[in-house]
Design a protein around this motif. Structure first.
Motif, mmCIF file in Angstrom:
data_model
loop_
_atom_site.group_PDB
_atom_site.id
_atom_site.type_symbol
_atom_site.label_atom_id
_atom_site.label_comp_id
_atom_site.label_asym_id
_atom_site.label_seq_id
_atom_site.Cartn_x
_atom_site.Cartn_y
_atom_site.Cartn_z
ATOM 1 N N VAL A 13 9.163 -15.166 -22.241
ATOM 2 C CA VAL A 13 8.796 -14.102 -22.507
ATOM 3 C C VAL A 13 8.979 -13.193 -21.312
ATOM 4 C CG1 VAL A 13 6.636 -12.714 -22.956
ATOM 5 C CG2 VAL A 13 7.128 -14.789 -24.217
ATOM 6 N N GLY A 14 9.280 -11.890 -21.442
ATOM 7 C CA GLY A 14 9.371 -10.994 -20.229
ATOM 8 C C GLY A 14 8.241 -10.010 -20.458
ATOM 9 N N VAL A 35 7.055 -19.458 -20.744
ATOM 10 C CA VAL A 35 7.578 -19.286 -19.265
ATOM 11 C C VAL A 35 7.559 -17.671 -19.279
ATOM 12 C CG1 VAL A 35 9.143 -19.260 -17.479
ATOM 13 C CG2 VAL A 35 8.798 -21.426 -18.805
ATOM 14 N N VAL A 36 6.960 -17.168 -18.454
ATOM 15 C CA VAL A 36 6.748 -15.545 -18.510
ATOM 16 C C VAL A 36 7.396 -15.184 -17.114
ATOM 17 C CG1 VAL A 36 5.103 -13.621 -18.613
ATOM 18 C CG2 VAL A 36 4.535 -15.895 -19.805
ATOM 19 N N HIS A 37 8.245 -14.113 -17.407
ATOM 20 C CA HIS A 37 8.983 -13.231 -16.205
ATOM 21 C C HIS A 37 8.333 -12.062 -16.204
ATOM 22 C CE1 HIS A 37 11.959 -16.644 -16.598
ATOM 23 N NE2 HIS A 37 12.320 -16.268 -15.579
ATOM 24 N N ARG A 76 4.331 -21.099 -14.451
ATOM 25 C CA ARG A 76 4.949 -20.772 -15.754
ATOM 26 C C ARG A 76 5.267 -19.258 -15.324
ATOM 27 N NH1 ARG A 76 2.834 -24.955 -18.707
ATOM 28 N NH2 ARG A 76 1.048 -23.495 -19.938
ATOM 29 N N LEU A 77 4.593 -18.623 -14.583
ATOM 30 C CA LEU A 77 4.610 -17.197 -14.182
ATOM 31 C C LEU A 77 5.809 -16.936 -13.116
ATOM 32 C CD1 LEU A 77 3.508 -14.193 -14.725
ATOM 33 C CD2 LEU A 77 2.064 -14.592 -12.922
ATOM 34 N N VAL A 78 6.856 -16.269 -13.479
ATOM 35 C CA VAL A 78 7.889 -16.017 -12.441
ATOM 36 C C VAL A 78 8.028 -14.302 -12.221
ATOM 37 C CG1 VAL A 78 10.463 -16.040 -12.154
ATOM 38 C CG2 VAL A 78 9.415 -17.844 -13.388
ATOM 39 N N THR A 90 15.924 -14.690 -22.957
ATOM 40 C CA THR A 90 14.209 -14.207 -23.398
ATOM 41 C C THR A 90 13.952 -14.024 -24.833
ATOM 42 O OG1 THR A 90 14.067 -13.152 -21.016
ATOM 43 C CG2 THR A 90 12.554 -12.705 -22.857
ATOM 44 N N GLY A 91 12.992 -14.474 -25.411
ATOM 45 C CA GLY A 91 12.859 -14.102 -26.827
ATOM 46 C C GLY A 91 12.016 -12.962 -27.204
ATOM 47 N N LEU A 92 11.174 -12.670 -26.203
ATOM 48 C CA LEU A 92 10.477 -11.420 -26.504
ATOM 49 C C LEU A 92 10.116 -10.827 -25.063
ATOM 50 C CD1 LEU A 92 8.232 -9.791 -28.180
ATOM 51 C CD2 LEU A 92 6.503 -11.515 -27.157
#
Length: 291
Positions: A13-14, A35-37, A76-78, A90-92
């Motif tokens: 996810v972004g 995993v969140v960017h 999991r935060l980037v 990225t899916g969303l």
């Protein structure tokens, strides 16, 4: 929740924008296993956003709402410095930048160019036209509104705003993702203020007018709605939480779109001019300790 990603939550996810809303959105998706960017240009703001997520995870763990270690979730935060740096897989992507249509269009267009064609793009706008923002995108059928509420981890509602070009599969995916976060959704048609802002702002403006006219003090006005109408939070404290500047901007937008019933009271304008913006500045209709 476990370390495995729920099939209802995208693996990657972004989130664009590292303010309170962006940090909250990043936290709930990371806690659900994604995993969140998190894209934030300002290095200091990026660090502050990571700190907000870390503190939010600690609070969730203390309340028994987190089944993994906060450190495991935080890993999991980037942090990235630009929407264009979001991974192709990225899916969303959810933008949570200020309520400026041109800014939202710009960052979403950059994200759209970076991610794959199957990615869904979403705006966290609370009042701006989804159709208007979609005009800057190449794939408007993959775009919709995902309006989260502050504080995101504690709030149960997500307002899904469907634009005229939004595809049925995009809407279905969004509903699945909201459920995967353990939240509830309402689906509304794109219109000024949607459902929640239109009703919430109108109530908030009337509460400010009552305070301005001396009908009652702020605490009494809020208590009347909390006890009399079972609102979990009164309209003035809610305005402090949202931000008086944000509420003023939304009210001005709704006045242009829907008429004078959304005219901002002079007291609201005066407080914003003095920098009394609510919780984020420590003073609004109430005094707030640093949080």
């Amino acid at each position: 929740m476990t370390g495995d990603v729920s099939p209802a939550v995208p693996k990657t996810v972004g989130v664009i924008g590292g303010g309170r809303m962006g940090a909250g959105i990043a936290q709930v998706f990371a806690a659900a296993g994604a995993v969140v960017h998190l894209a934030e240009r300002d290095p200091a703001a990026a660090v502050a956003s990571r700190d907000r997520v870390a503190m939010g995870l600690l609070r969730a763990a203390e309340k028994g709402r987190l089944t993994e270690s906060p450190d495991v979730v935080l890993d999991r935060l980037v942090l990235v410095d630009d929407a264009a740096a979001l991974p192709a897989g990225t899916g969303l992507v959810i933008e949570a930048v200020p309520e400026d249509a041109a800014l939202k269009i710009r960052v979403l267009a950059a994200a759209e160019a970076a991610v794959g064609e199957q990615a869904v793009l979403a705006s966290n706008t609370s009042s701006l036209s989804i159709a208007g923002i979609a005009e800057g995108l190449r794939r408007p059928e993959r775009f919709l509104g995902l309006h989260f509420f502050n504080p995101v981890p504690a709030s149960r509602l997500v307002e899904i705003v469907v634009g005229p070009a939004t595809g049925d599969d995009t809407r279905s995916a969004a509903r699945s993702w909201v459920a995967g976060l353990g939240k509830s959704e309402v689906v509304v048609r794109d219109s000024p203020g949607f459902a929640t802002s239109r009703l919430g702002v109108l109530l908030g403006l009337e509460a400010i007018r009552m305070l301005e006219e001396g009908v009652a003090d702020a605490a009494s006005i809020d208590r009347a709605m909390e006890l009399g109408y079972r609102h979990p939070m009164g309209p003035l404290r809610s305005t402090d939480l949202v931000g008086l500047d944000v509420r003023l901007a939304i009210a001005e937008h709704l006045r242009r779109e829907l008429g004078d019933r959304f005219e901002p009271p002079a007291l609201l304008r005066a407080k914003v001019a003095r920098g009394e913006l609510g919780r984020k500045t420590g003073q609004g209709f109430f005094s707030w300790e640093e949080s």
